[in-house]
Design a protein around this motif. Sequence first.
Motif, short mmCIF file in Angstrom:
data_model
loop_
_atom_site.label_atom_id
_atom_site.label_comp_id
_atom_site.label_asym_id
_atom_site.label_seq_id
_atom_site.Cartn_x
_atom_site.Cartn_y
_atom_site.Cartn_z
N GLU A 94 1.07 -1.33 -0.06
CA GLU A 94 -0.06 0.36 0.31
C GLU A 94 0.60 1.18 0.34
OE1 GLU A 94 -2.62 1.95 -0.81
OE2 GLU A 94 -3.17 0.20 -0.29
N LEU A 95 0.23 2.31 -0.17
CA LEU A 95 1.32 3.82 -0.31
C LEU A 95 0.52 4.05 0.94
CD1 LEU A 95 1.50 6.52 -3.02
CD2 LEU A 95 0.72 7.00 -0.75
N TYR A 96 1.55 4.87 2.16
CA TYR A 96 1.31 4.56 3.02
C TYR A 96 1.69 6.44 3.36
CZ TYR A 96 0.22 -0.39 4.44
OH TYR A 96 -0.47 -1.79 4.61
N SER A 97 0.51 6.83 4.85
CA SER A 97 1.01 8.69 4.92
C SER A 97 1.16 8.09 6.58
CB SER A 97 -0.24 9.54 4.96
OG SER A 97 -0.98 9.43 5.53
N TYR A 98 2.43 9.23 7.13
CA TYR A 98 2.56 9.44 8.66
C TYR A 98 3.13 10.08 8.52
CZ TYR A 98 7.71 8.79 7.62
OH TYR A 98 9.26 8.87 7.05
N SER A 99 3.15 11.16 10.02
CA SER A 99 4.19 12.22 10.74
C SER A 99 4.09 12.12 11.66
CB SER A 99 3.11 13.66 11.24
OG SER A 99 2.16 13.83 9.65
N PHE A 100 5.41 11.95 12.77
CA PHE A 100 5.95 12.49 13.66
C PHE A 100 4.68 12.93 14.72
CE2 PHE A 100 9.18 10.65 12.13
CZ PHE A 100 9.43 9.82 12.78
N ILE A 101 4.85 13.05 16.51
CA ILE A 101 3.99 13.90 17.21
C ILE A 101 5.72 14.19 18.34
CG2 ILE A 101 2.22 14.83 18.68
CD1 ILE A 101 0.59 13.01 16.97
N VAL A 102 5.86 15.17 18.59
CA VAL A 102 7.24 15.35 19.28
C VAL A 102 6.68 16.97 20.29
CG1 VAL A 102 9.11 16.42 18.96
CG2 VAL A 102 8.76 15.23 17.35
N ASP A 103 6.90 15.93 21.49
CA ASP A 103 6.38 16.95 22.86
C ASP A 103 5.24 17.70 21.90
OD1 ASP A 103 8.21 16.05 24.42
OD2 ASP A 103 9.41 17.53 24.45
N GLY A 104 3.95 17.02 21.94
CA GLY A 104 2.38 17.59 21.45
C GLY A 104 2.43 18.52 19.77
N LEU A 105 3.81 18.87 19.77
CA LEU A 105 3.83 19.66 18.26
C LEU A 105 3.80 18.16 17.29
CD1 LEU A 105 4.10 22.02 16.90
CD2 LEU A 105 6.62 21.82 16.62
#
Length: 393
Positions: A94-105
């Motif tokens: 599949e083509l996947y998407s993602y992001s990080f959350i660093v100390d709430g940001l």
Amino acid sequence: MKRLTALTVALLIGVTMFAQQALWGTTPVVSPEIHDNNTVTFRFKAPKAVRVQLTGDFLPVQKNAKFEAPGIVDLKEGQEGVWEYTTPEPLKPELYSYSFIVDGLRMNDPANVYLIRDVSTLTNVFIIGGDRADFYKVNPVPHGTVSRIWYDSPALGLERRMTVYTPAGYETSGKRYPVLYLLHGMGGDEEAWISLGRTAQILDNLIAQGKAKPMIVVMPNGNASQEAAPGESSRGMVPPTMQLPKTMEGSYEQAFPEIVKFIDKNYRTIKSKSGRAIAGLSMGGFHSLHISKQYPDMFNYIGLFSAAIMPNKEVSSPIYENMGGKLKVQFDKNPALYWIAIGKTDFLYKANEEYRKLLDEKGYKYTYYESDEGHIWKNWRIYLTEFVPMLFR
């Protein structure tokens, strides 16, 4: 003079070395790292962070979210402040998407340059190859051409932009081609299908494998108040938003023949109902439904992907009047394909179920495709790969 020249050279060498050290002097963080068994490791270097999390569409959906929101997991801090998470199970193709959350940001992955914009959100992406996901990849096959073109819309009082895909060989073949008009959803624009939907890759691969007829794909901007995507019009770099006027109140449907007329005039098209298809996702499915019934001699193939069905009750437009009568005229003319697709957990599932019941009661023929999950690009890419091979046969 010689001493001055030597000093200048030394300074230049020092500056160059410093610049190179800034670019290459640190050990790069590899993220995402796709392993041979299709598990994936994500890394984020943040020595001073207290908590680093990952959110992505490969994680279980948040149970308490109002809409289908991707799950969130914690990364574990390792050496030199590099936080890490590895998926416990292999990911399916599949083509996947993602992001990080660093100390709430919320933050993008600095180790991954591949980003896609969905309305106002930027997310990193990666592909796990195999099966259907190979259609989303750039493979060694003949490639079509993607153009951004402008047309005049007297009905809307604007010069407007759309994206057009022409198949490999179009420029030299001299042939005429059928056309698929492919419409985006709420908050999208003429960039949505080509970037998030991987339209060019899907068409290239399907056509190369003989699974689809060579065709032109026209991806207009479905927001009747917009010239073009944010940052691509005379309005400048305005923030993208879903809260746009004139989206589902009849203006776009009334003006749509201008797009067909422009394409027929400027491209080698098959200028008949048999050579035209229209399909769209969500709001674009709504537009496809109402455009195709408003102009029953224009499109022989109709695709409703997770479609909204009816406008808000306060909307008044001749486009939405006498729906029953217009549907009768449309289906009496026997469209070659009327295709409805939706996910089992889509918030528009009930509306689609009621619409299919209406069609069933009238004896109108349609094809139904049901997938897992909900109102997400994963499904709309699936629907495109299923719909396109049925066209123009």
